[in-house]
Design an enzyme around this catalytic site. Sequence first.
Site, PDB file in Angstrom:
ATOM      1  N   GLY A  31       0.812  -1.215   0.000  1.00 49.47           N
ATOM      2  CA  GLY A  31       0.000   0.000   0.000  1.00 49.47           C
ATOM      3  C   GLY A  31       0.848   1.270   0.000  1.00 49.47           C
ATOM      4  O   GLY A  31       2.055   1.233  -0.289  1.00 49.47           O
ATOM      5  N   PHE A  32       0.199   2.424   0.298  1.00 53.90           N
ATOM      6  CA  PHE A  32       0.836   3.730   0.197  1.00 53.90           C
ATOM      7  C   PHE A  32       1.435   3.859  -1.201  1.00 53.90           C
ATOM      8  O   PHE A  32       2.632   4.133  -1.373  1.00 53.90           O
ATOM      9  CB  PHE A  32       1.881   3.920   1.298  1.00 53.90           C
ATOM     10  N   HIS A  34       2.770   4.586  -4.825  1.00 51.96           N
ATOM     11  CA  HIS A  34       3.454   5.711  -5.474  1.00 51.96           C
ATOM     12  C   HIS A  34       3.655   5.363  -6.949  1.00 51.96           C
ATOM     13  O   HIS A  34       3.189   4.305  -7.412  1.00 51.96           O
ATOM     14  CB  HIS A  34       4.764   6.052  -4.767  1.00 51.96           C
ATOM     15  N   HIS A  37       4.588   1.797  -8.022  1.00 50.63           N
ATOM     16  CA  HIS A  37       3.479   0.837  -8.048  1.00 50.63           C
ATOM     17  C   HIS A  37       2.589   1.035  -9.275  1.00 50.63           C
ATOM     18  O   HIS A  37       2.146   0.078  -9.903  1.00 50.63           O
ATOM     19  CB  HIS A  37       2.588   1.005  -6.807  1.00 50.63           C
ATOM     20  N   SER A 185      11.311   7.734  -5.889  1.00 46.12           N
ATOM     21  CA  SER A 185      11.026   7.138  -4.579  1.00 46.12           C
ATOM     22  C   SER A 185      10.252   8.150  -3.755  1.00 46.12           C
ATOM     23  O   SER A 185      10.498   9.357  -3.845  1.00 46.12           O
ATOM     24  CB  SER A 185      12.334   6.797  -3.860  1.00 46.12           C
ATOM     25  N   ARG A 187      10.707   8.606  -0.909  1.00 40.36           N
ATOM     26  CA  ARG A 187      11.675   9.135   0.063  1.00 40.36           C
ATOM     27  C   ARG A 187      12.485  10.315  -0.474  1.00 40.36           C
ATOM     28  O   ARG A 187      13.135  11.008   0.300  1.00 40.36           O
ATOM     29  CB  ARG A 187      12.641   8.019   0.487  1.00 40.36           C
TER      30      ARG A 187
END
Lengths: 282, 282
Positions: A31-32, A34, A37, A185, A187
């Site tokens: 999940g989450f 981005h 995905h 990413s 991040r």
Amino acid sequence: MKVITTIKEINEEIVKQKGLGKSIGFVPTMGFLHEGHLTLIKKARLENDIVVISIFVNPLQFGPTEDYADYPRDFERDHALAESEQVDYLFYPSVEEMYPNEPSVRVTVQERTDVLCGKSRPGHFDGVATVITKLFNMVMPDKAYFGKKDAQQVAVIDGLIADFNFPVELIPVDIVREQDGLAKSSRNVNLLPEERIQAAVLYKSLAAAKEAIDQGEQNPSRLIELISGMITSETNGQIDYVEIFSYPRLKPLEKIEGSIIIALAVKFTKVRLIDNFIIHLD
Amino acid sequence: MKVITTIKEINEEIVKQKGLGKSIGFVPTMGFLHEGHLTLIKKARLENDIVVISIFVNPLQFGPTEDYADYPRDFERDHALAESEQVDYLFYPSVEEMYPNEPSVRVTVQERTDVLCGKSRPGHFDGVATVITKLFNMVMPDKAYFGKKDAQQVAVIDGLIADFNFPVELIPVDIVREQDGLAKSSRNVNLLPEERIQAAVLYKSLAAAKEAIDQGEQNPSRLIELISGMITSETNGQIDYVEIFSYPRLKPLEKIEGSIIIALAVKFTKVRLIDNFIIHLD
């Protein structure tokens, strides 16, 4: 798009679709979602009749000191994204559904784990391989999609499918990059402004190593020096590792030949970035 | 009956049959078929469109001091028996076909193994669960048949199917017995004549324990004493174990309730015999 929370129901849907002769593409996620995905889902959408994605933060793959509880979750946003990518089934089981009791069996990954990121995460890939075994048995996909960003995970799943003879085709999907080459990413937003500029050097150093190989360089140590040198001189990041192995077996190499991976991890002030090139030589 | 030696070919045949809507029954064996196997095959034949049996002496489930090389093999006889039972596919792969390289993954059985016969065979059930995982992925059976004679194996497979979510129904098949109650086994011929007569006491002691439970006995220790007493006084055999556990979890019991197994192993001069009762109480 149908949201399914029980194993019984996903299995019934899959059996129904297979009975109709439909091909199944599967994207397992925590999940989450981005852009990485979404790239996997788009590819699955193009190549299959039915697309299933799973969202399950798998406690088995987190170590005791790792951030299972704090792992980011946003089901509503994920739901909207999956729907907009025309996913057919969003499988979203609870931990109780997936692990109703202490499992009596577990997959143990015996190779490909004691290098790269696996070195510092004992048991992580056992947890990954166990949950993927379960999900493969539930979803029975024809094709399963994994991002090459986590190349070690792709290598482990490659071994899982080959050595357990899963009737599943692994589709590794290329890393999506920013204009300057930095691997995308969630991040990256945690990079300081000057670090964001420097971070393009990670990609550039991998590209320089590939260029050197194309020019005839066959010595892994010299390639590692080349990469490390560029990162050290052109960024403030601290190198966690720069490593070269055979791929997907992740065995040490004396000489550059066959299929190889060049992988690196670099720590910046508030974020650790990873990147890799997988190169197939004749 | 078709003999198949490659994974690719068995998989193609199964996919073809599944496409035709055929149900698949599967009997995994190590060959040297005896009446126990034939009972499994007959049951599979009654309950499925297609019957697959595998013959594979799995090196992974033999310990270093065990008799892998000496395990009896007789393919021609097995072939004739399988044919006479109207098996559709006899899958007979080589070790190289099943394990072309050191496997990168393995199933580890974490429960149900440190009791009964598993106690003295560390790693045995890991090898069993690993090869069954591979075979399930190749044969994709609707139903898989295992004999209750090896009740611990049935318990391990039950856990494997449940915890890895294999879309396979486990069919445990009752022990076949001689007229006097002795569980059938190829090994019974190794009993000395007077031992053959005494050996019926194994069954009789289990039956006596069941009778005591029916009469209200709820104390496992007293049941174990009853069984051990009969075996000790009425045979020359040496008791290896007499144990009572919950079934299929194989957990210790303070009180007889739920589903239980009473299992025993007794050594005679040239042969060790096992037997068990699985009892379901309300």
